[in-house]
Scaffold this motif. Sequence first.
Motif: not given
Length: 176
Positions: A42-57
């Motif tokens: 994805i082109n992250l430059a389109q966004y001012d901020r990026v937040l990634i959340g991930a779960s543990i299993r």
Amino acid sequence: MEKALFLYSSREGQTKKILNYIEEELDELNCECRDLHEIDTINLAQYDRVLIGASIRYGHLNKKLYQFIEKNLHQLKSSDKVAFFCVNLTARKEEQGKDTPEGSAYIQKFLQKSPWQPKLIGVFAGALYYPRYGFFDKMMIKLIMTMTGGETDTTKEVEYTNWNKVSSFAKKFMDL
């Protein structure tokens, strides 16, 4: 209005629920929330901020998270306004510091394994959704909860997420 991308890797939906809560807290952002498992690059430059959340299993982050990081590493490293959080049941032990990046074995393992080292990292307790699990998952999670002193009544759903802590993280995310 700043544009933000919220990506999640979630099994039972608690990680996405946390992102939705952060989005409500940060009404000054125009947020796009997407399933990380459905994105290759994805082109992250389109966004001012990026937040990634991930779960543990079962002690692990999903391999799709690491694949995403590898494919988008240059972009992740080139932005100062990218943050990460991990959701796991061990983080319910706040008195032991398991809800901090320094005290979370999962975050320490992530930082060793990942070529991306996020500037801002959060650790949040997840939720137990016993009635929603299949037989195998229900029994495995019950065993883990027995060993770690957690809820073992498989008729219950228990949310351990500390929403005040999530709010505090959201403010830090905006201060990046």
